[in-house]
Design an enzyme around this catalytic site. Structure first.
Site, mmCIF file in Angstrom:
data_model
loop_
_atom_site.group_PDB
_atom_site.id
_atom_site.type_symbol
_atom_site.label_atom_id
_atom_site.label_comp_id
_atom_site.label_asym_id
_atom_site.label_seq_id
_atom_site.Cartn_x
_atom_site.Cartn_y
_atom_site.Cartn_z
ATOM 1 C CB ILE A 143 -0.960 -0.019 1.212
ATOM 2 C CG1 ILE A 143 -1.804 1.268 1.288
ATOM 3 C CG2 ILE A 143 -0.242 -0.228 2.536
ATOM 4 C CD1 ILE A 143 -2.911 1.212 2.377
ATOM 5 C CB SER A 144 1.198 4.114 -2.275
ATOM 6 O OG SER A 144 1.106 3.334 -3.439
#
Ligand code: SAH
Length: 212
Positions: A61-62
């Site tokens: 997840i960024s």
């Protein structure tokens, strides 16, 4: 258990607003999305830290700052139709869905796509469509797009993404070899006219193309 809402507001103030992100729509969108719902259970208390986090299948997840930067660069407006390549957890799709009219997001790993679809539905995002498959060819069925954002890096801009941009549309993608990627913004100025600028150095997982 920590107070996730307080953690979220601190995240927005220190990691995003104080780094110069001024797009109110993006700040509000990020304060509306419960990031802890998008990370594995054992990492929930770390969800608001200033970093990317592992999800499943070696994906991530960024980092919140990068999600904000990409959303701001995409100049999202209410009513926009947005394409995302690389759904992952669905977090960035949720942030964009808070602003835009409709988000179509493509993920090549079926189990991630299914989990994101269920999560987004549970959280009430009725304007996001999660598609399982290779996003290299974009999504002709829903084109043209006001904005296209890729969460996976590539050495060459896939031709379909440029073709599926509306005139005035913005394409935001990590471009360049692994270890030397730049976040790049391409704007479609006309039928065959595009402008391109580099925003910042980034590190994204690679776009895996053509493997089904
Ligand atoms: N936006 C995500 C970040 C996902 S990381 C989030 O907010 O959580 C990038 C994702 O791109 C990975 O899940 C990876 O599986 C996916 N991906 C890589 N190549 C792809 C391709 N060709 N088509 C669709 N998804 C791809």
């Amino acid at each position: 258990m920590i107070d996730y809402r307080a953690a979220r507001l601190r995240m927005i103030e220190y990691q995003i607003a104080r780094r110069g992100m001024t797009d109110l729509a993006v700040l509000e969108a990020m304060s509306a999305v419960p990031r802890e719902e998008f990370v594995p259970l054992q990492l929930r208390d770390h969800a608001h830290e200033d970093t990317a986090l592992p999800i499943a299948h070696g994906q991530t997840i960024s980092q919140p700052y990068i999600v904000a930067l990409m959303a701001q660069a995409a100049e999202l407006r209410a009513g926009d139709t947005v394409l995302e390549i690389g759904t992952g957890s669905g977090y960035a799709a949720a942030v964009m869905a808070e602003i835009a009219g409709r988000v179509v997001t493509i993920e090549r790993i079926d189990t991630l796509a299914e989990a994101a679809r269920a999560r987004l539905q549970r959280l009430g995002y009725t304007n996001v469509e999660v598609i399982s498959g290779d996003g290299t060819a974009g999504c002709d069925r829903h084109a043209p797009f006001d904005a296209i954002l890729s969460a996976a890096g590539t050495r060459k801009v896939p031709r379909a993404w440029k073709q599926q941009l509306a005139t005035g549309g913005r394409l935001i993608l990590p471009l360049g070899p692994l270890g030397d990627q730049q976040l790049v913004k391409i704007t479609r100025l006309g039928e065959n006219a595009y402008s391109q600028s580099a925003l910042v150095g980034v590190r994204f997982v690679p776009l895996i193309a053509g493997l089904g």
